[in-house]
Design an enzyme around this catalytic site. Sequence first.
Site, PDB file in Angstrom:
ATOM      1  N   LYS A 250      15.513  14.540  14.151  1.00 41.25           N
ATOM      2  CA  LYS A 250      15.545  15.686  15.052  1.00 41.25           C
ATOM      3  C   LYS A 250      14.239  15.709  15.839  1.00 41.25           C
ATOM      4  CE  LYS A 250      16.333  20.664  15.266  1.00 41.25           C
ATOM      5  NZ  LYS A 250      15.263  20.928  16.225  1.00 41.25           N
TER       6      LYS A 250
ATOM      7  N   GLU B 108      10.587  17.412  12.313  1.00 44.02           N
ATOM      8  CA  GLU B 108      11.298  18.695  12.385  1.00 44.02           C
ATOM      9  C   GLU B 108      12.512  18.720  11.471  1.00 44.02           C
ATOM     10  OE1 GLU B 108      12.413  20.756  15.757  1.00 44.02           O
ATOM     11  OE2 GLU B 108      10.356  21.429  16.012  1.00 44.02           O
TER      12      GLU B 108
END
Length: 311
Positions: free
Chosen positions: A27, A167
């Site tokens: 991500k 993330e």
Amino acid sequence: MNGWLTPMLATHTDRRFSDENWIFERKLAGVRVLSIRDGWRPQLWSRSQRRIDDCFPEVVEALAELGGSRFIADGEIVAYDGSATSFYRLQSRLRHGGPAANSQAQVYYYLFDLLSLDGAEVTHQPLRERKRLLRKAFHYRDPLRYTEHRERDGEAYYRQACARGWEGLIAKRADSPYRAGPSGDWLKFKCVRGQEFVVGGFTDPQGSRLGFGALLIGYHDEGGRLRYAGKVGTGYDFATLRAMRDRMDAMTQADNPFADEVAEPTAHWIRPEMVIQVGFAEWTRDGRLRHPRFAGVRMDKPATQVVRETR
């Protein structure tokens, strides 16, 4: 392909899993970008249908040199702060419309999906096949990068991602077609809490601070009402405080845009159109953010689409 296709969006989940029918990608914290070329110079479009070629001219040049004459690809433009992607470092690019003199942030365009190639739509093809076509459709060198993925073992990869300070991951059903909008075939595994919020107002600065004190933020509930989530007073530099205050002064309105009462004596209300990214520790029981921190202004998501992602 004719007309605009809304990008496919991942849905948040707190469930981590491993499955041979899913793939797992890193991500990224950046700007979601559709790149489009139809025989002419490539174009870059944000998910809010804003043309952003001037913000990232090196990406346009790379697509022109390293891709074919007709394609639509999906990806994320990012900048790094150490080993972590940093949405904040992209802010000056988005504000000034190009590599501003005060921004030394090098950017990269990570391609992760393909919608059309050589005039043929491929959104109906399974994801694994689209990624195979995407891998062959471009010559990859910086700033153009292919988004690698991991097969099956999402749980171990998630633990590695969090240990590396990422993330999180995006889990994608391997046989899924490309569908516009939010989908349960793409899921977000987040290592840190954070999401977009709508700015509905701001408070006066205190002491020697300029611009504003804190942003008053919220999200839309299932009925479309803007619910108050708290105030964000940290994470700004001087240039951001000044630029955002100038922008908000042109958006003022008399009425509180939130469905809730907001007990801020120096509150100034604005039209709820600006979207920002906020990191935070957790949600409190009364629906407020604990330890929120400003991470940047988002240009790639309409305010009307901002909802609460985590509980």
